[in-house]
Design a protein around this motif. Structure first.
Motif, PDB file in Angstrom:
ATOM      1  N   ILE A 173       3.183  -0.509   0.561  1.00  0.00           N
ATOM      2  CA  ILE A 173       2.245   0.612   1.291  1.00  0.00           C
ATOM      3  C   ILE A 173       1.091   0.873   0.536  1.00  0.00           C
ATOM      4  O   ILE A 173       0.021   1.771   0.668  1.00  0.00           O
ATOM      5  CB  ILE A 173       3.306   1.784   1.632  1.00  0.00           C
ATOM      6  N   ALA A 174       1.255   0.445  -0.909  1.00  0.00           N
ATOM      7  CA  ALA A 174       0.031   0.594  -1.781  1.00  0.00           C
ATOM      8  C   ALA A 174       0.212  -0.576  -3.006  1.00  0.00           C
ATOM      9  O   ALA A 174       1.125  -1.000  -3.167  1.00  0.00           O
ATOM     10  CB  ALA A 174       0.203   1.910  -2.438  1.00  0.00           C
ATOM     11  N   HIS A 175      -1.051  -0.834  -3.497  1.00  0.00           N
ATOM     12  CA  HIS A 175      -1.022  -1.950  -4.143  1.00  0.00           C
ATOM     13  C   HIS A 175      -2.286  -1.911  -5.128  1.00  0.00           C
ATOM     14  O   HIS A 175      -3.348  -1.697  -4.654  1.00  0.00           O
ATOM     15  CB  HIS A 175      -1.193  -3.226  -3.505  1.00  0.00           C
ATOM     16  N   VAL A 176      -2.000  -1.980  -6.449  1.00  0.00           N
ATOM     17  CA  VAL A 176      -3.121  -1.640  -7.480  1.00  0.00           C
ATOM     18  C   VAL A 176      -3.048  -2.783  -8.614  1.00  0.00           C
ATOM     19  O   VAL A 176      -1.825  -3.027  -9.035  1.00  0.00           O
ATOM     20  CB  VAL A 176      -2.808  -0.170  -8.082  1.00  0.00           C
ATOM     21  N   LEU A 177      -4.242  -3.153  -9.242  1.00  0.00           N
ATOM     22  CA  LEU A 177      -4.197  -3.881 -10.208  1.00  0.00           C
ATOM     23  C   LEU A 177      -5.271  -3.201 -11.271  1.00  0.00           C
ATOM     24  O   LEU A 177      -6.076  -2.714 -10.815  1.00  0.00           O
ATOM     25  CB  LEU A 177      -4.869  -5.265  -9.933  1.00  0.00           C
ATOM     26  N   VAL A 178      -4.479  -3.138 -12.459  1.00  0.00           N
ATOM     27  CA  VAL A 178      -5.271  -2.263 -13.355  1.00  0.00           C
ATOM     28  C   VAL A 178      -5.294  -3.033 -14.893  1.00  0.00           C
ATOM     29  O   VAL A 178      -4.280  -3.745 -15.140  1.00  0.00           O
ATOM     30  CB  VAL A 178      -4.726  -1.010 -13.838  1.00  0.00           C
ATOM     31  N   PRO A 179      -6.477  -3.272 -15.426  1.00  0.00           N
ATOM     32  CA  PRO A 179      -6.512  -3.977 -16.920  1.00  0.00           C
ATOM     33  C   PRO A 179      -5.357  -3.251 -17.586  1.00  0.00           C
ATOM     34  O   PRO A 179      -5.431  -1.949 -17.678  1.00  0.00           O
ATOM     35  CB  PRO A 179      -8.068  -3.818 -17.352  1.00  0.00           C
ATOM     36  N   GLU A 180      -4.941  -4.029 -18.702  1.00  0.00           N
ATOM     37  CA  GLU A 180      -3.858  -3.653 -19.598  1.00  0.00           C
ATOM     38  C   GLU A 180      -4.250  -2.571 -20.674  1.00  0.00           C
ATOM     39  O   GLU A 180      -3.714  -1.715 -21.098  1.00  0.00           O
ATOM     40  CB  GLU A 180      -3.204  -4.660 -20.222  1.00  0.00           C
ATOM     41  N   PHE A 181      -5.502  -2.514 -20.812  1.00  0.00           N
ATOM     42  CA  PHE A 181      -6.533  -1.798 -21.828  1.00  0.00           C
ATOM     43  C   PHE A 181      -6.756  -0.206 -21.123  1.00  0.00           C
ATOM     44  O   PHE A 181      -7.591   0.274 -21.811  1.00  0.00           O
ATOM     45  CB  PHE A 181      -7.362  -2.299 -22.684  1.00  0.00           C
ATOM     46  N   THR A 218      -5.793   6.013  -3.466  1.00  0.00           N
ATOM     47  CA  THR A 218      -6.885   5.571  -2.846  1.00  0.00           C
ATOM     48  C   THR A 218      -6.107   4.343  -1.809  1.00  0.00           C
ATOM     49  O   THR A 218      -6.232   4.436  -0.598  1.00  0.00           O
ATOM     50  CB  THR A 218      -8.007   4.835  -3.523  1.00  0.00           C
ATOM     51  N   SER A 219      -5.231   3.551  -2.311  1.00  0.00           N
ATOM     52  CA  SER A 219      -4.630   2.451  -1.743  1.00  0.00           C
ATOM     53  C   SER A 219      -3.690   3.063  -0.520  1.00  0.00           C
ATOM     54  O   SER A 219      -3.603   2.570   0.580  1.00  0.00           O
ATOM     55  CB  SER A 219      -3.947   1.563  -2.447  1.00  0.00           C
ATOM     56  N   LEU A 220      -2.836   3.945  -0.937  1.00  0.00           N
ATOM     57  CA  LEU A 220      -1.930   4.559  -0.090  1.00  0.00           C
ATOM     58  C   LEU A 220      -2.410   5.344   1.049  1.00  0.00           C
ATOM     59  O   LEU A 220      -2.293   5.027   2.306  1.00  0.00           O
ATOM     60  CB  LEU A 220      -1.182   5.576  -0.881  1.00  0.00           C
ATOM     61  N   HIS A 221      -3.569   5.926   0.817  1.00  0.00           N
ATOM     62  CA  HIS A 221      -4.636   6.678   1.896  1.00  0.00           C
ATOM     63  C   HIS A 221      -4.976   5.731   2.853  1.00  0.00           C
ATOM     64  O   HIS A 221      -5.003   5.861   3.923  1.00  0.00           O
ATOM     65  CB  HIS A 221      -5.584   7.529   1.348  1.00  0.00           C
ATOM     66  N   SER A 222      -5.395   4.446   2.269  1.00  0.00           N
ATOM     67  CA  SER A 222      -5.940   3.467   3.377  1.00  0.00           C
ATOM     68  C   SER A 222      -5.123   2.963   4.043  1.00  0.00           C
ATOM     69  O   SER A 222      -5.095   2.662   5.345  1.00  0.00           O
ATOM     70  CB  SER A 222      -6.748   2.389   2.444  1.00  0.00           C
ATOM     71  N   THR A 223      -3.790   2.918   3.460  1.00  0.00           N
ATOM     72  CA  THR A 223      -2.606   2.044   4.579  1.00  0.00           C
ATOM     73  C   THR A 223      -2.261   3.235   5.482  1.00  0.00           C
ATOM     74  O   THR A 223      -2.025   2.641   6.558  1.00  0.00           O
ATOM     75  CB  THR A 223      -1.380   1.897   3.418  1.00  0.00           C
ATOM     76  N   PHE A 224      -2.284   4.366   5.127  1.00  0.00           N
ATOM     77  CA  PHE A 224      -1.782   5.257   6.196  1.00  0.00           C
ATOM     78  C   PHE A 224      -2.582   5.301   7.489  1.00  0.00           C
ATOM     79  O   PHE A 224      -2.542   5.557   8.594  1.00  0.00           O
ATOM     80  CB  PHE A 224      -1.662   6.711   5.788  1.00  0.00           C
TER      81      PHE A 224
END
Length: 340
Positions: free
Chosen positions: A282-290, A303-309
C-alpha cells in the motif's frame, strides 16, 4: 492535468530557488513567539509567547544583534546569570533582547490554525503538536485527521464555510473531524525526464527531490488499514533502523533488495497489509542510504500511502541533488519481513 516537460537548465534554476526557511523568534525569558515580533504600537519589540516566564507576552529582537528598542548590542544576548536575556550597549546601558533561529522548515498547523512549534507526531493515539497556545491536535499529512483516518474522497480537507479546516470521514454526513491545514502542498509535481517535485528543504549533499512512478499493484487499503499504516509510519524514528511491529498487526514494513543507481545504494521498503504469507503493498519508498532526515522519509511514505488510497498509486523515490532516474521495478526482488 497533463505534465509539461521542463528543460534541465530550468530544473536546476528551480532547484536553487526553492529552499523555504522560517525564522523563529524567542523572547528574552526563553519563550517562543507565537505571532510576529514587532513594535505593535510600543517603543520596544515584543510578541505573544509560549513558555518562557509564563506571561502572555515577552520582549524579542527583530534581528540578530538588536535589543528590544532596535539599538545594536555591544555584547552577546545572554541571561548573564539572570532569568531573562539582555545585552550591553555601547553607552554602558543594557536592554532586553531575544534570540532568533533560522531553519529549513515544513510549516505545519494545528486544528485551530496555529503554527506548530514542534513536529506533528502521534501521542496516545492522536497526532498533536506544541503551539503558542499550548498542545493542540494536528494532521500528519493532507486529507488525514488527527486520529490518522483518511478524509472522505468527496469531502477532502477544507473549511466548508467554517473557521477551521475539517473533512467528512465516512458516508455519514454528520461524521466530520478536523484536518490540520498545510501551508502548501509539499510537492508540486512537474516533468523533467520523470515526474518529480523539489522539496523546500536540503541537506549538505544538495536539494531533496521526490520522483514518483505509477504502481498498478498497490490497491487502496480500508480506512482502518490506512490509519494503522499512518501510525506505523509515525513510528519511524531512524533512517537505518525500521520500527518493529506487534506480532498480530496487519500492517508491516518489508525491506526489499537495495537498488544501486549511479553509484548510490537506495534502501527499498514497502508498507504491506496482510499476513507474512499473503500481503498487498500500500506504500513503496526508495531512499538513498545517506539521507539524514527522518522527517523526509516519513513524508515519502505518507505521499505514497495517500496516492494509493486516493489513486493512482505511486512509488516515491527520494534523491538528493538530482532525480533518481533508474528503474523502480521491485517485483522480482525478495522481501524481508520486519517483525519483533
Amino acid at each position: 492535468m497533463k505534465s509539461v516537460p521542463v528543460p534541465l537548465f530550468l530544473f536546476f534554476s528551480i532547484l536553487s530557488s526553492t529552499v523555504s526557511q522560517v525564522v523563529i523568534h524567542y523572547t528574552s525569558s526563553g519563550g517562543t513567539c507565537g505571532d510576529t515580533c514587532g513594535y505593535h504600537g510600543y517603543a520596544y519589540t515584543w510578541c505573544k509567547q509560549s513558555g518562557g516566564n509564563g506571561k502572555a507576552w515577552g520582549y524579542c529582537s527583530l534581528e540578530e544583534g538588536l535589543e528590544a528598542s532596535g539599538k545594536h548590542c555591544a555584547s552577546s544576548c545572554d541571561f548573564w546569570g539572570g532569568s531573562y536575556r539582555y545585552c550591553h550597549l555601547k553607552n554602558g546601558g543594557w536592554n532586553y533582547c531575544g534570540l532568533l533561529r533560522q531553519q529549513d522548515f515544513f510549516p505545519e498547523y494545528s486544528q485551530d490554525n496555529n503554527m506548530c512549534l514542534s513536529s506533528c507526531r502521534a501521542s496516545k493515539g492522536c497526532f498533536q503538536c506544541d503551539t503558542a497556545h499550548g498542545t493542540q491536535r494536528c494532521s500528519p499529512f493532507r486529507d488525514v485527521t488527527p486520529s490518522g483516518l483518511p478524509c472522505h474522497d468527496n469531502y477532502r480537507c477544507g473549511k466548508f464555510g467554517h473557521d477551521v479546516y475539517r473533512c467528512q470521514i465516512n458516508n455519514n454526513e454528520s461524521n466530520w473531524d478536523s484536518c490540520g491545514r498545510k501551508s502548501l502542498d509539499k510537492c508540486v509535481w512537474f516533468y523533467s525526464l520523470a515526474e518529480i517535485c523539489i522539496l523546500p528543504i536540503s541537506q549538505k549533499e544538495g536539494q531533496i527531490i521526490f520522483r514518483r512512478e505509477r504502481r498498478a499493484n498497490m490497491l487502496p487499503p480500508t480506512k482502518e488499514e490506512f490509519k494503522n499504516a499512518v501510525h506505523l509510519i509515525d513510528n519511524i524514528t531512524s533512517i537505518t533502523s525500521l520500527p518493529d511491529v506487534r506480532p498480530l498487526a496487519t500492517v508491516h514494513l518489508y525491506k526489499q533488495e537495495s537498488i544501486f543507481c549511479k553509484g548510490i545504494n537506495y534502501t527499498n521498503v514497502e508498507v504491506k497489509i496482510g499476513s507474512a504469507n499473503e500481503t498487498v503493498p500500500i506504500a513503496h519508498v526508495l531512499v538513498p542510504e545517506f539521507l539524514s532526515s527522518v522527517e523526509v522519509l516519513r513524508l515519502a511514505f505518507y505521499t505514497s500511502l495517500h496516492s494509493t488510497f486516493y489513486q493512482p498509486a505511486y512509488t516515491i523515490a527520494v534523491s538528493i541533488g538530482e532525480p533518481m532516474l533508474c528503474s523502480l521495478t521491485t517485483s522480482d526482488y525478495p522481501a524481508t519481513f520486519f517483525a519483533p
